[in-house]
Design an enzyme around this catalytic site. Structure first.
Site, PDB file in Angstrom:
ATOM      1  N   ASP A  60       0.815  -1.210   0.000  1.00 58.59           N
ATOM      2  CA  ASP A  60       0.000   0.000   0.000  1.00 58.59           C
ATOM      3  C   ASP A  60       0.855   1.270   0.000  1.00 58.59           C
ATOM      4  O   ASP A  60       0.638   2.180   0.810  1.00 58.59           O
ATOM      5  CB  ASP A  60      -0.939   0.019   1.220  1.00 58.59           C
ATOM      6  CG  ASP A  60      -1.725  -1.276   1.391  1.00 58.59           C
ATOM      7  OD1 ASP A  60      -2.059  -1.890   0.370  1.00 58.59           O
ATOM      8  OD2 ASP A  60      -1.981  -1.667   2.542  1.00 58.59           O
ATOM      9  N   GLU A  94     -11.003   0.402  -4.313  1.00 63.47           N
ATOM     10  CA  GLU A  94     -10.371   0.860  -3.071  1.00 63.47           C
ATOM     11  C   GLU A  94      -9.091   1.600  -3.399  1.00 63.47           C
ATOM     12  O   GLU A  94      -8.797   1.822  -4.574  1.00 63.47           O
ATOM     13  CB  GLU A  94     -10.070  -0.351  -2.175  1.00 63.47           C
ATOM     14  CG  GLU A  94      -9.118  -1.336  -2.833  1.00 63.47           C
ATOM     15  CD  GLU A  94      -8.980  -2.634  -2.075  1.00 63.47           C
ATOM     16  OE1 GLU A  94      -9.749  -2.877  -1.128  1.00 63.47           O
ATOM     17  OE2 GLU A  94      -8.090  -3.434  -2.437  1.00 63.47           O
TER      18      GLU A  94
HETATM   19  C1  6LW Z   1      -5.854  -2.248   1.988  1.00 66.60           C
HETATM   20  C2  6LW Z   1      -6.759  -2.418   0.858  1.00 66.60           C
HETATM   21  C3  6LW Z   1      -6.716  -3.863   0.623  1.00 66.60           C
HETATM   22  O1  6LW Z   1      -6.324  -1.348   2.889  1.00 66.60           O
HETATM   23  O2  6LW Z   1      -5.874  -4.456   1.475  1.00 66.60           O
HETATM   24  O3  6LW Z   1      -7.747  -5.725  -0.284  1.00 66.60           O
HETATM   25  C4  6LW Z   1      -5.845  -3.625   2.560  1.00 66.60           C
HETATM   26  N1  6LW Z   1      -7.489  -4.469  -0.133  1.00 66.60           N
HETATM   27  O4  6LW Z   1      -6.385  -1.645  -0.229  1.00 66.60           O
HETATM   28  C5  6LW Z   1      -4.676  -3.882   3.399  1.00 66.60           C
HETATM   29  O5  6LW Z   1      -3.473  -3.680   2.722  1.00 66.60           O
END
Ligand code: 6LW
Length: 541
Positions: A40, A208
């Site tokens: 991330d 996301e």
């Molecule tokens: C992060 C999100 C994700 O917040 O994983 O599956 C999480 N998605 O983007 C943790 O890295």
């Protein structure tokens, strides 16, 4: 920081330009730029300096921050959340804690916005600020919004700031990106909410990791979708107004490795953040996974670098290739290397260096570097690494599929409940432990693998008195343990261990494997200690 940061917004409108002719550049760089568990990534630039933060989940200190001058060579600067009072990780579940952060800089202030997931104290989204990225960072300003994660900030012209984040719309992985104004003075959310985007694909899941940028005439929304595993992707949408409506790029996804199969050395690419260099180039940092042994990956999600150009007011990632490769052509920036980190830590400093991590928030100081100079002294305490606790564990990331690690320590167990040694772990339920303990009043070395919360004793050897040296050598999923005592040559303990318990695919969750030094009195009080003289880690690739 040596020099005061110029007053420059990371999101300031830049003239979209095609990066200069790549043929002129003979140098290459290696991906990942941050090997080992660094998911991330988020990046900002201040003049010639780049700062990058990554997620840290249940590990303390939280949110490692790295510094670079050329986007390729990075040095650890420290952590954004390094004071126990800033970061309540007590009792947090494995892969709970700190999720995806975003770093931005405006008017001399750095902002990091992040989410603390499933905390047992304060949880949800928060902002911290600093004038020096090396710290100190402020106490968190809690924004609430406990259902939202992957927050980001856009500092727009005219002094307005926009918080945006992801939240679920159902329990099947469908999410939406929403936006609300942030009062940058009081650090509170204000005004109406706007839903911006639900992903590019029909029925997309896990839209996301949003990041908004103002580039040219458009607000560009870069998001991840498909979930952070093999179907991960980067998609983009744009609007002339920050509140929308957003139109998707017909060429979405603009980056994915979901179609490349297991043969490609990098999978799961997504979760990108963009930065413009001082010379007008654009680059993305993003996460990816290097599998070792089929789709298994023990290193977790790592940080990669990819070029970005703009065509017809849309970003093109990895132009001409459409994928992130292990070797690339670096940005057009003067190469800036940092002194190499020593492979061996002799514990000569009074504080632990930035490579070392603890599990959850330490509420007492169980480690000590001065009582016995040149040694890391761990106090034996009741918590173990199999609990949602803060055990006496000092660990670092496994950052290579092939590596060897050594340590030497002095430890005399006072009871069969006491042990100390080397631990490799994904979480409380998936780990390999090679520890000195007592059995029938005699010192033994024991090798244990823990899968799905159940311990399996793989080997046990009687151990003469004196200093113990332990080593682990890993090649993909094969982990071999060796030991030596004074006057005894190195010998193996047990057969090579199948290390797939250290992979995210087997253990679940979001973190990568760690390894380190450990001591416990397993539920009972003790005043015993284990003294580690040094710890060495070398990648073998
Ligand atoms: C992060 C999100 C994700 O917040 O994983 O599956 C999480 N998605 O983007 C943790 O890295």
């Amino acid at each position: 920081m040596a020099e005061a940061p110029p007053n420059l917004a990371p999101d300031e409108p830049a003239v979209p330009s095609r990066n200069r002719a790549r043929t002129a550049r003979a140098r290459t760089f290696r991906n990942p730029i941050l090997p080992g568990f660094h998911p991330d990534p988020s990046i900002c630039r201040v003049g010639a300096d780049y700062y990058l933060v990554t997620s840290s989940f249940e590990w303390f200190p939280g949110l490692p921050i790295h510094h670079s001058r050329d986007l390729v060579n990075w040095r650890p600067l420290g952590h954004v959340l390094d004071r126990p009072e800033q970061l309540p990780l007590d009792g947090v579940r494995p892969s709970g804690g700190l999720y995806a952060p975003t770093i931005r800089h405006v008017d001399g202030t750095f902002y990091v916005v992040c989410t603390l997931v499933d905390g047992t104290g304060p949880s949800g989204n928060f902002v911290v600020t600093a004038t020096d990225p090396a710290g100190p960072w402020s106490e968190p300003y809690w924004l609430g919004e406990p259902d939202s994660f992957d927050p980001s900030l856009l500092f727009d012209s005219g002094g307005r700031a926009w918080f945006h984040a992801t939240r679920p719309v159902d329990t099947d992985g469908h999410t939406e990106i929403w936006l609300r104004e942030l009062d940058a003075v009081t650090l509170t959310l204000t005004g109406p909410e706007h839903v911006l985007w639900r992903g590019a694909l029909n029925d997309a899941v896990w839209a996301e990791a949003p990041h908004l940028y103002r580039v040219g005439d458009f607000y560009h929304l870069v998001v991840a979708e498909g979930g952070t595993e093999l179907d991960h992707a980067v998609t983009v949408a744009r609007s002339r107004r920050v509140t929308g409506p957003y139109e998707g790029n017909p060429r979405n996804p603009v980056l994915t490795h979901r179609h490349l199969g297991a043969g490609h050395p990098i999978v799961a690419t997504g979760h990108a953040d963009l930065v413009a260099t001082g010379t007008g180039e654009w680059w993305a940092v993003l996460l990816g996974v290097r599998p070792s042994g089929g789709y298994l990956g023990n290193l977790g999600r790592e940080t990669f670098l990819a070029e970005v150009v703009w065509e017809e007011d849309w970003p093109v990632i990895a132009p001409g290739a459409g994928r992130v490769e292990p070797v690339g052509t670096p940005p057009d920036l003067p190469e800036h290397r940092w002194p190499a980190e020593a492979a061996c830590d002799h514990f000569e400093d009074a504080e632990l260096g930035p490579r070392w991590n603890l599990l959850r928030t330490p509420r007492e100081r169980f480690w000590n570097l001065t009582e016995r100079p040149g040694h890391l002294r761990l106090r034996l305490r009741p918590p173990t690494v199999t609990e949602r606790a803060c055990p006496s564990l000092v660990a670092r990331r496994q950052s290579d599929a092939h590596f060897v690690a050594h340590t030497a320590f002095d430890f005399a167990p006072w009871g069969s409940n006491e042990c100390a040694g080397l631990v490799l772990l994904q979480n409380d339920d998936f780990q390999i432990r090679c520890v000195v303990t007592l059995r029938d009043g005699r010192r033994v070395l024991r090798l244990i693998r823990r899968a799905a919360g159940a311990d399996e004793r793989l080997a046990e050897e009687p151990l003469p008195d004196g200093r113990v040296r332990l080593a682990v050598e890993a090649h993909d999923q094969s982990y071999e343990f060796r030991y030596a005592t004074p006057g005894l040559a190195w010998r193996p303990i047990g057969a090579p261990v199948d290390g797939s318990v250290l992979s995210t695919q087997v253990a679940g969750g979001f973190v990568g494997a760690h390894l380190g030094m450990y001591a416990t009195s397993d539920g009972r009080p003790s005043t015993n200690v284990a003294d580690f003289d040094w710890f060495e880690y070398r990648g073998l690739e």
